[in-house]
Scaffold this motif. Structure first.
Motif, PDB file in Angstrom:
ATOM      1  N   GLU A  48      26.441 -45.576 -44.320  1.00 36.15           N
ATOM      2  CA  GLU A  48      27.302 -46.754 -44.290  1.00 36.15           C
ATOM      3  C   GLU A  48      28.368 -46.619 -43.205  1.00 36.15           C
ATOM      4  OE1 GLU A  48      28.841 -47.581 -48.293  1.00 36.15           O
ATOM      5  OE2 GLU A  48      27.254 -46.260 -49.052  1.00 36.15           O
ATOM      6  N   LEU A  49      28.812 -47.770 -42.698  1.00 35.73           N
ATOM      7  CA  LEU A  49      29.834 -47.783 -41.657  1.00 35.73           C
ATOM      8  C   LEU A  49      30.789 -48.955 -41.900  1.00 35.73           C
ATOM      9  CD1 LEU A  49      27.556 -47.043 -38.578  1.00 35.73           C
ATOM     10  CD2 LEU A  49      29.213 -45.471 -39.604  1.00 35.73           C
ATOM     11  N   PRO A  50      32.074 -48.791 -41.524  1.00 38.40           N
ATOM     12  CA  PRO A  50      33.061 -49.842 -41.792  1.00 38.40           C
ATOM     13  C   PRO A  50      33.147 -50.905 -40.697  1.00 38.40           C
ATOM     14  CG  PRO A  50      34.169 -47.918 -40.945  1.00 38.40           C
ATOM     15  CD  PRO A  50      32.710 -47.551 -41.034  1.00 38.40           C
ATOM     16  N   PHE A  51      32.299 -50.836 -39.688  1.00 36.32           N
ATOM     17  CA  PHE A  51      32.296 -51.839 -38.631  1.00 36.32           C
ATOM     18  C   PHE A  51      30.874 -52.013 -38.125  1.00 36.32           C
ATOM     19  CE2 PHE A  51      33.671 -47.748 -36.849  1.00 36.32           C
ATOM     20  CZ  PHE A  51      32.618 -47.473 -36.002  1.00 36.32           C
ATOM     21  N   ARG A  52      30.678 -53.056 -37.362  1.00 33.02           N
ATOM     22  CA  ARG A  52      29.344 -53.374 -36.851  1.00 33.02           C
ATOM     23  C   ARG A  52      29.036 -52.537 -35.614  1.00 33.02           C
ATOM     24  NH1 ARG A  52      27.123 -59.524 -35.782  1.00 33.02           N
ATOM     25  NH2 ARG A  52      25.246 -58.983 -34.571  1.00 33.02           N
ATOM     26  N   VAL A  53      27.901 -51.866 -35.653  1.00 33.94           N
ATOM     27  CA  VAL A  53      27.444 -51.040 -34.534  1.00 33.94           C
ATOM     28  C   VAL A  53      26.033 -51.475 -34.185  1.00 33.94           C
ATOM     29  CG1 VAL A  53      26.973 -48.718 -33.702  1.00 33.94           C
ATOM     30  CG2 VAL A  53      28.840 -49.091 -35.313  1.00 33.94           C
ATOM     31  N   GLY A  54      25.810 -51.821 -32.925  1.00 35.58           N
ATOM     32  CA  GLY A  54      24.484 -52.246 -32.505  1.00 35.58           C
ATOM     33  C   GLY A  54      24.049 -51.524 -31.243  1.00 35.58           C
ATOM     34  N   GLU A  55      22.923 -51.943 -30.719  1.00 34.38           N
ATOM     35  CA  GLU A  55      22.379 -51.332 -29.506  1.00 34.38           C
ATOM     36  C   GLU A  55      23.359 -51.504 -28.352  1.00 34.38           C
ATOM     37  OE1 GLU A  55      18.441 -51.669 -26.612  1.00 34.38           O
ATOM     38  OE2 GLU A  55      18.605 -52.863 -28.449  1.00 34.38           O
ATOM     39  N   GLY A  56      23.660 -50.405 -27.655  1.00 33.48           N
ATOM     40  CA  GLY A  56      24.572 -50.440 -26.522  1.00 33.48           C
ATOM     41  C   GLY A  56      26.040 -50.412 -26.904  1.00 33.48           C
ATOM     42  N   TRP A  57      26.328 -50.246 -28.211  1.00 36.11           N
ATOM     43  CA  TRP A  57      27.733 -50.212 -28.641  1.00 36.11           C
ATOM     44  C   TRP A  57      28.467 -49.076 -27.943  1.00 36.11           C
ATOM     45  CZ3 TRP A  57      30.937 -46.808 -31.359  1.00 36.11           C
ATOM     46  CH2 TRP A  57      32.127 -47.366 -31.841  1.00 36.11           C
ATOM     47  N   GLN A  58      29.629 -49.391 -27.412  1.00 39.09           N
ATOM     48  CA  GLN A  58      30.377 -48.428 -26.600  1.00 39.09           C
ATOM     49  C   GLN A  58      31.720 -48.121 -27.263  1.00 39.09           C
ATOM     50  OE1 GLN A  58      32.256 -49.386 -22.571  1.00 39.09           O
ATOM     51  NE2 GLN A  58      30.423 -48.274 -21.937  1.00 39.09           N
ATOM     52  N   ALA A  59      32.032 -46.840 -27.308  1.00 40.85           N
ATOM     53  CA  ALA A  59      33.324 -46.400 -27.837  1.00 40.85           C
ATOM     54  C   ALA A  59      34.225 -45.990 -26.682  1.00 40.85           C
ATOM     55  CB  ALA A  59      33.127 -45.223 -28.791  1.00 40.85           C
ATOM     56  N   ARG A  60      35.448 -46.497 -26.709  1.00 38.24           N
ATOM     57  CA  ARG A  60      36.470 -46.064 -25.751  1.00 38.24           C
ATOM     58  C   ARG A  60      37.614 -45.487 -26.584  1.00 38.24           C
ATOM     59  NH1 ARG A  60      38.410 -50.525 -21.924  1.00 38.24           N
ATOM     60  NH2 ARG A  60      38.577 -51.694 -23.884  1.00 38.24           N
ATOM     61  N   VAL A  61      37.781 -44.184 -26.489  1.00 40.62           N
ATOM     62  CA  VAL A  61      38.740 -43.509 -27.370  1.00 40.62           C
ATOM     63  C   VAL A  61      39.630 -42.573 -26.556  1.00 40.62           C
ATOM     64  CG1 VAL A  61      37.344 -43.643 -29.452  1.00 40.62           C
ATOM     65  CG2 VAL A  61      37.019 -41.726 -27.897  1.00 40.62           C
ATOM     66  N   ALA A  62      40.854 -42.421 -27.032  1.00 40.76           N
ATOM     67  CA  ALA A  62      41.810 -41.495 -26.421  1.00 40.76           C
ATOM     68  C   ALA A  62      42.424 -40.658 -27.534  1.00 40.76           C
ATOM     69  CB  ALA A  62      42.891 -42.259 -25.667  1.00 40.76           C
ATOM     70  N   ASP A  63      42.335 -39.346 -27.398  1.00 36.79           N
ATOM     71  CA  ASP A  63      42.927 -38.427 -28.372  1.00 36.79           C
ATOM     72  C   ASP A  63      44.248 -37.893 -27.840  1.00 36.79           C
ATOM     73  OD1 ASP A  63      40.767 -38.728 -30.062  1.00 36.79           O
ATOM     74  OD2 ASP A  63      39.691 -37.001 -29.244  1.00 36.79           O
ATOM     75  N   PHE A  64      45.206 -37.740 -28.747  1.00 34.99           N
ATOM     76  CA  PHE A  64      46.522 -37.196 -28.417  1.00 34.99           C
ATOM     77  C   PHE A  64      46.825 -36.056 -29.392  1.00 34.99           C
ATOM     78  CE2 PHE A  64      46.445 -41.470 -26.898  1.00 34.99           C
ATOM     79  CZ  PHE A  64      47.255 -41.521 -25.772  1.00 34.99           C
ATOM     80  N   ARG A  65      47.553 -35.035 -28.886  1.00 36.10           N
ATOM     81  CA  ARG A  65      47.855 -33.875 -29.731  1.00 36.10           C
ATOM     82  C   ARG A  65      49.331 -33.509 -29.673  1.00 36.10           C
ATOM     83  NH1 ARG A  65      43.563 -30.169 -31.203  1.00 36.10           N
ATOM     84  NH2 ARG A  65      41.518 -30.966 -30.612  1.00 36.10           N
ATOM     85  N   TYR A  66      49.780 -33.008 -30.813  1.00 35.65           N
ATOM     86  CA  TYR A  66      51.098 -32.390 -30.925  1.00 35.65           C
ATOM     87  C   TYR A  66      50.917 -31.228 -31.893  1.00 35.65           C
ATOM     88  CZ  TYR A  66      55.977 -31.634 -32.324  1.00 35.65           C
ATOM     89  OH  TYR A  66      57.193 -31.074 -32.605  1.00 35.65           O
ATOM     90  N   GLU A  67      50.839 -30.006 -31.368  1.00 36.70           N
ATOM     91  CA  GLU A  67      50.472 -28.838 -32.159  1.00 36.70           C
ATOM     92  C   GLU A  67      49.155 -29.135 -32.896  1.00 36.70           C
ATOM     93  OE1 GLU A  67      54.295 -28.260 -34.253  1.00 36.70           O
ATOM     94  OE2 GLU A  67      54.550 -26.486 -32.995  1.00 36.70           O
ATOM     95  N   ASP A  68      49.149 -29.097 -34.264  1.00 38.28           N
ATOM     96  CA  ASP A  68      47.907 -29.393 -34.969  1.00 38.28           C
ATOM     97  C   ASP A  68      47.807 -30.854 -35.384  1.00 38.28           C
ATOM     98  OD1 ASP A  68      49.913 -29.225 -36.810  1.00 38.28           O
ATOM     99  OD2 ASP A  68      48.742 -28.173 -38.324  1.00 38.28           O
TER     100      ASP A  68
END
Length: 514
Positions: free
Chosen positions: A156-176
């Protein structure tokens, strides 16, 4: 819980999460979108490829005070690797994500933001590694900027994902502490990303139940994780081996082409090239024991500064239970290097604080890969460049590596040649043979050379115990031969001057032998 049947194959289908809007049929791989009491077939989802993760659908765990269950998963691929995001539902009805990237884990949950907070979120195109982001009173730094494609999914997934679905994500850190800005649906949110916050974790901290063991992994994959799988180089036809589920990118030793082995069909990610053979202190396949565990050399790289003044060798080692470890060989000196999952604290003055130690910047330079062979857990090739800053505390070192997409922190400690020789069972290493030059120690500074010229070692406290002893003897010279209470006090004073030096040397020698 909502139960229905797959409209494509008739297999039973359950939505255990109230937040789930779609599911992947486990029988026919159809992607099914939920509309009230009905489901609509959108297409077909590719199966996730075997990554030998112990996680699986239905596994449970504990994060902080809440229990969770893994109900879904998407597998994401970018230009230099891939990772998995596991959809986790908590016992209080909320949901979050458990990220699994080469055995490094992070748990995040979505944060509801005020309009004033949403207005301060940066655009994806404005981000690069190291860009600061203030949130909850903490100054986070961008650690990873990725555009990735969904290549498989399940559950199961909480959003719609189809063929060619692209994720653009940025991670940020402060210690842990960990923040992800998810720009996948930013166009539907007036250009603003969704924000997930959490922290980096060790899998053992989550007290998971229902994980796959090695026998289950072998049954599904046909072999154990770490077994060598033989295949033919797509470029030159040479026979190659890949440690399955551990390192999916292999550099052919014959034609030096880069081969991606993560899919059933091996493909090239870099063309063949002509490179001169090099001599290295450690061969591929060499084994050593660290902290009671056996590690094997999977890959090796030779790096240099762009001006060619300095070069050094880096060896990637792996143990199935404990993961990856690096050995760095430079100018006859060895270092044991571990990549950090928890970032160190960085003060406003630029000092690095870790485990009660203050590291100060010692060098900044660019590293360029000039030779590479063996297997790696990310895509590496000749010509790759990394901006490196070293921070030193006595003989120990923290290193920040920056590329166009990410920042990586590691901690290094020295090893003597004799210890390396002992651990690898190679006596010839004790003499420091085949030493290479390394940019991390290019030239000694004037402050480094001064104590050496005066006949004192740069380790420990240098000349100060000697100077203090000389002053004390000079001032109390007449009392030294009275052999009374004054003499005892002078001796105690001299011992007090040298005690820190002796303690430091004992700690220093023990650390170097680790």
């Amino acid at each position: 819980m909502f139960s229905t049947s797959c409209p494509q194959c008739g297999a039973p289908l359950e939505f255990r999460s109230a937040a789930a809007v779609m599911a992947v049929c486990g029988s026919c791989r159809s992607t099914l979108l939920k509309h009230g009491e009905a489901v609509e077939r959108l297409g077909e989802m590719a199966a996730v490829f075997e990554d030998y993760s112990p996680l699986q659908l239905g596994a449970t765990g504990q994060y902080q005070t809440r229990s969770f269950t893994l109900l879904g998963r998407i597998q994401l691929r970018y230009d230099a690797g891939y990772w998995s995001e596991w959809y986790a539902t908590f016992d209080d009805g909320s949901f979050g994500w458990l990220s699994d990237a080469s055995g490094q884990y992070a748990v995040t949950t979505q944060r509801a933001l005020e309009d004033s907070e949403t207005a301060t979120l940066p655009s994806f195109d404005s981000l690069s590694p190291g860009v600061p982001f203030e949130f909850d009173g903490k100054r986070y730094l961008a650690s990873d900027i990725r555009t990735a494609q969904c290549v498989g999914g399940e559950g199961e997934l909480p959003f719609r994902v189809g063929e060619g679905w692209q994720a653009r994500v940025a991670d940020f850190r402060y210690e842990d502490h960990f923040i992800t800005l998810d720009y996948a649906d930013a166009d539907q949110q007036h250009g603003k990303p969704a924000l997930y916050s959490g922290e980096s974790v060790e899998l053992a901290e989550l007290a998971c139940q229902g994980l796959r063991d090695e026998a289950e992994i072998r049954e599904s994959a046909g072999r154990y994780r770490g077994d060598l799988a033989a295949f033919t180089c797509p470029s030159c036809g040479a026979s190659l081996d890949c440690p399955v589920g551990v390192a999916d990118y292999v550099i052919c030793g014959s034609c030096h082409a880069g081969v991606d082995c993560s899919a059933p069909q091996a493909t090239l990610f870099s063309k063949k090239r002509t490179l001169e053979a090099i001599d290295t202190a450690l061969p591929l396949g060499a084994s050593a024991t660290f902290d009671g565990a056996k590690y094997t050399v999977l890959g090796l790289m030779r790096c240099r500064t762009p001006d060619g003044e300095s070069s050094w060798d880096e060896y990637l080692l792996h143990n199935l239970e404990r993961g990856f470890l690096w050995q760095v060989h430079s100018e006859g000196r060895w270092e044991r290097v571990e990549v950090l999952n928890h970032w160190p604290m960085i003060s406003q003055s630029g000092q690095v604080l870790d485990d009660g130690k203050t590291y100060r910047e010692s060098e900044h330079y660019v590293s360029e890969v000039t030779y590479v062979a063996g297997a790696f857990n990310w895509r590496v090739q000749v010509g790759d460049k990394t901006s490196i800053t070293d921070f030193a505390w006595r003989d120990f070192k923290m290193t920040r590596e920056v590329t166009a997409d990410e920042i990586v922190w590691s901690r290094a400690r020295p090893l003597t040649n004799s210890k390396v020789a002992e651990r690898f069972g190679m006596p010839e290493l004790a003499a420091g043979a085949a030493a290479s030059r390394r940019a991390t120690q290019p030239k000694a500074s004037e402050s480094d050379l001064k104590p050496a010229r005066e006949g004192f070692t740069t380790a420990g406290f240098g000349p100060w115990p000697w100077i203090g002893t000389g002053v004390m003897v000079f001032v109390n010279f007449g009392k030294l031969f009275e052999f009374d209470g004054s003499t005892v006090l002078v001796i105690i004073g001299i011992l007090a001057l040298w005690a820190p030096e002796w303690i430091w040397r004992a700690f220093h020698d023990e650390s170097r032998s680790a």
